[in-house]
Write an enzyme that holds these catalytic residues in place. Structure first.
Site, PDB file in Angstrom:
ATOM      1  CD  GLU A 164       1.381  -5.397   6.089  1.00  0.00           C
ATOM      2  OE1 GLU A 164       2.217  -6.349   6.568  1.00  0.00           O
ATOM      3  OE2 GLU A 164       1.010  -5.364   4.817  1.00  0.00           O
ATOM      4  CD  GLU A 198      -2.436  -7.230   3.233  1.00  0.00           C
ATOM      5  OE1 GLU A 198      -1.871  -6.132   2.855  1.00  0.00           O
ATOM      6  OE2 GLU A 198      -3.107  -7.303   4.116  1.00  0.00           O
ATOM      7  N   GLY A 207       0.524  -5.012   0.873  1.00  0.00           N
ATOM      8  CA  GLY A 207      -0.658  -5.118  -0.079  1.00  0.00           C
ATOM      9  C   GLY A 207      -0.353  -5.807  -1.293  1.00  0.00           C
ATOM     10  CB  ALA A 243      -0.948  -0.117   1.130  1.00  0.00           C
TER      11      ALA A 243
HETATM   12  N1  CAA Z   1       4.635   3.060  -0.894  1.00  0.00           N
HETATM   13  C1  CAA Z   1       4.883   4.455  -1.454  1.00  0.00           C
HETATM   14  N2  CAA Z   1       6.105   4.458  -2.392  1.00  0.00           N
HETATM   15  C2  CAA Z   1       6.675   3.305  -2.417  1.00  0.00           C
HETATM   16  C3  CAA Z   1       6.458   2.103  -1.979  1.00  0.00           C
HETATM   17  C4  CAA Z   1       5.051   1.857  -1.086  1.00  0.00           C
HETATM   18  N3  CAA Z   1       4.731   1.068  -0.409  1.00  0.00           N
HETATM   19  N4  CAA Z   1       7.333   1.106  -2.078  1.00  0.00           N
HETATM   20  C5  CAA Z   1       8.321   1.816  -2.752  1.00  0.00           C
HETATM   21  N5  CAA Z   1       7.969   3.193  -3.100  1.00  0.00           N
HETATM   22  C6  CAA Z   1       8.748   4.137  -3.894  1.00  0.00           C
HETATM   23  C7  CAA Z   1       9.796   4.637  -3.049  1.00  0.00           C
HETATM   24  O1  CAA Z   1       9.440   5.709  -2.150  1.00  0.00           O
HETATM   25  C8  CAA Z   1      10.714   5.243  -4.287  1.00  0.00           C
HETATM   26  O2  CAA Z   1      10.006   6.302  -4.593  1.00  0.00           O
HETATM   27  P1  CAA Z   1      11.100   7.699  -5.029  1.00  0.00           P
HETATM   28  O3  CAA Z   1      12.006   7.216  -6.075  1.00  0.00           O
HETATM   29  O4  CAA Z   1      10.186   8.823  -5.198  1.00  0.00           O
HETATM   30  O5  CAA Z   1      11.987   7.879  -3.730  1.00  0.00           O
HETATM   31  C9  CAA Z   1      10.065   4.287  -5.410  1.00  0.00           C
HETATM   32  O6  CAA Z   1       9.321   3.628  -4.964  1.00  0.00           O
HETATM   33  C10 CAA Z   1      11.463   3.349  -5.526  1.00  0.00           C
HETATM   34  O7  CAA Z   1      11.730   2.622  -4.237  1.00  0.00           O
HETATM   35  P2  CAA Z   1      13.176   2.425  -3.619  1.00  0.00           P
HETATM   36  O8  CAA Z   1      13.837   3.679  -4.113  1.00  0.00           O
HETATM   37  O9  CAA Z   1      12.740   2.181  -2.187  1.00  0.00           O
HETATM   38  O10 CAA Z   1      13.639   1.196  -4.255  1.00  0.00           O
HETATM   39  P3  CAA Z   1      14.550  -0.023  -3.736  1.00  0.00           P
HETATM   40  O11 CAA Z   1      14.896  -0.883  -4.649  1.00  0.00           O
HETATM   41  O12 CAA Z   1      15.836   0.741  -2.860  1.00  0.00           O
HETATM   42  O13 CAA Z   1      13.850  -0.772  -2.513  1.00  0.00           O
HETATM   43  C11 CAA Z   1      11.783  -2.007  -1.751  1.00  0.00           C
HETATM   44  C12 CAA Z   1      12.524  -1.631  -3.054  1.00  0.00           C
HETATM   45  C13 CAA Z   1      12.474  -3.003  -1.058  1.00  0.00           C
HETATM   46  C14 CAA Z   1      10.553  -2.511  -2.325  1.00  0.00           C
HETATM   47  C15 CAA Z   1      11.422  -0.525  -1.000  1.00  0.00           C
HETATM   48  O14 CAA Z   1      11.021   0.358  -1.754  1.00  0.00           O
HETATM   49  C16 CAA Z   1      10.513  -1.095   0.110  1.00  0.00           C
HETATM   50  O15 CAA Z   1      10.817  -1.385   1.129  1.00  0.00           O
HETATM   51  N6  CAA Z   1       8.988  -0.654  -0.082  1.00  0.00           N
HETATM   52  C17 CAA Z   1       8.262  -0.500   0.914  1.00  0.00           C
HETATM   53  C18 CAA Z   1       7.802  -1.704   1.060  1.00  0.00           C
HETATM   54  C19 CAA Z   1       6.454  -1.920   2.281  1.00  0.00           C
HETATM   55  O16 CAA Z   1       6.759  -1.614   3.289  1.00  0.00           O
HETATM   56  N7  CAA Z   1       5.413  -2.318   1.872  1.00  0.00           N
HETATM   57  C20 CAA Z   1       4.434  -2.516   2.575  1.00  0.00           C
HETATM   58  C21 CAA Z   1       3.457  -1.273   2.802  1.00  0.00           C
HETATM   59  S1  CAA Z   1       2.396  -1.228   4.061  1.00  0.00           S
HETATM   60  C22 CAA Z   1       1.024  -2.027   3.519  1.00  0.00           C
HETATM   61  O17 CAA Z   1       1.046  -2.626   2.439  1.00  0.00           O
HETATM   62  C23 CAA Z   1      -0.335  -1.982   4.492  1.00  0.00           C
HETATM   63  C24 CAA Z   1      -1.346  -2.893   4.229  1.00  0.00           C
HETATM   64  O18 CAA Z   1      -1.322  -4.151   4.141  1.00  0.00           O
HETATM   65  C25 CAA Z   1      -2.583  -2.171   3.590  1.00  0.00           C
END
Ligand code: CAA
Length: 255
Positions: A132, A112, A109, A64
């Site tokens: 999360e 999911e 998400g 998400a």
């Molecule tokens: N939400 C918003 N933006 C996201 C995102 C997310 N979940 N995941 C990645 N992005 C964005 C980053 O912010 C980045 O944007 P910018 O270029 O503007 O900075 C872009 O995507 C590329 O990401 P990274 O630079 O971080 O890429 P990376 O290769 O270094 O890492 C990754 C990749 C490991 C997937 C890392 O992006 C990451 O950990 N993302 C978050 C993962 C996460 O925590 N997901 C769970 C979200 S909570 C959820 O899903 C709740 C639910 O159940 C409803």
């Protein structure tokens, strides 16, 4: 550029979540776009299957959208989760087989979303996690409910409370995905799956899905009775006659 790209071959629709600049993270706009794409598929009698994947080679869906979620109030968070639950429910209840082609990160998400499909294939660069708790929340798009139903409560608790990432092979071992293919094999896998889903009896596939899904919520004897009813119903249409005649006449069935 559309947030959901839709292509189609022989009644099998491929939906590609297309927000690669955020690794296909699910913001409200993307969730709504997915929901309406699915809504327009629901009514189609000629639909034979749906494949869901992410744009690019890095991510299926990275979760998400954290930037959108950070400042939400509890009411707004509830609304956001409900929007996603409705879209994922549409996916889960489509009458045709649905398959997630997980081509990279499937986090939060994203995992999911894959769980709302009937089953999943991962490319060998895929990673799954429910991270999360590291963000101070719990999964909100069905993870606490669909994950234990897919992999068992102990493995779901392991994944959800540690937030650890597992690779495609571990995802295969725990039953999160059915198959792992190399990234190079992705297109060939889609072609093969499309062929299989388009050449089988479409009503038979729908009835098989219905028997499996509806049967899960019933006691075994009632579930077996449901199967018998659907099995017998299959003999009321053209499809069974064509399938069996084709076999006996040593030709391919044409459904
Ligand atoms: N939400 C918003 N933006 C996201 C995102 C997310 N979940 N995941 C990645 N992005 C964005 C980053 O912010 C980045 O944007 P910018 O270029 O503007 O900075 C872009 O995507 C590329 O990401 P990274 O630079 O971080 O890429 P990376 O290769 O270094 O890492 C990754 C990749 C490991 C997937 C890392 O992006 C990451 O950990 N993302 C978050 C993962 C996460 O925590 N997901 C769970 C979200 S909570 C959820 O899903 C709740 C639910 O159940 C409803």
């Amino acid at each position: 550029m559309s947030l959901i790209e839709q292509t189609e071959n022989a009644g099998v629709v491929q939906l590609t979540l297309n927000r690669p600049e955020a690794l296909n993270a699910l913001n409200s706009e993307l969730i709504v776009a997915l929901g309406s794409a699915l809504e327009s598929l629901e009514a189609r009698d000629d639909l034979r299957g749906v494949l869901l994947t992410g744009a690019g080679e890095k991510a299926f869906v990275a979760g998400a959208d954290i930037a959108e979620m950070r400042d939400k109030t509890p009411e707004q968070a509830r609304y956001f989760a409900n929007q996603a639950l409705v879209a994922l429910k549409r996916l889960e209840t489509l009458p045709v087989p649905t398959v997630a082609l997980v081509n990279g990160y499937a986090l939060g998400g994203g995992c999911e979303l894959s769980l709302a499909c009937d089953w999943a294939i991962a490319t060998d660069n895929a990673f799954f996690a429910q991270p999360e708790v590291g963000l101070g929340i719990i999964p909100g798009f069905g993870g606490t409910q669909r994950l234990p139903r897919r992999v068992g409560p102990a493995m779901a608790l392991d994944l959800i409370t540690t937030g650890r990432r597992i690779d495609a092979n571990e995802a295969l071992r725990v039953g999160l995905v059915n198959r792992v293919v190399s990234l190079d094999e992705r297109d060939a896998t889609i072609d093969e799956l499309t062929k299989q889903l388009s050449r089988n009896g479409p009503n038979a596939m729908r009835d098989a899905k219905r028997a499996i899904h509806d049967g899960q919520d019933l006691a075994l004897d009632s579930a077996l009775a449901l199967e018998t009813t659907l099995f017998a119903l299959g003999f009321t249409g053209e499809e069974q006659r064509e399938g069996m005649s084709a076999f006996l006449e040593k030709r391919k069935a044409s459904f």
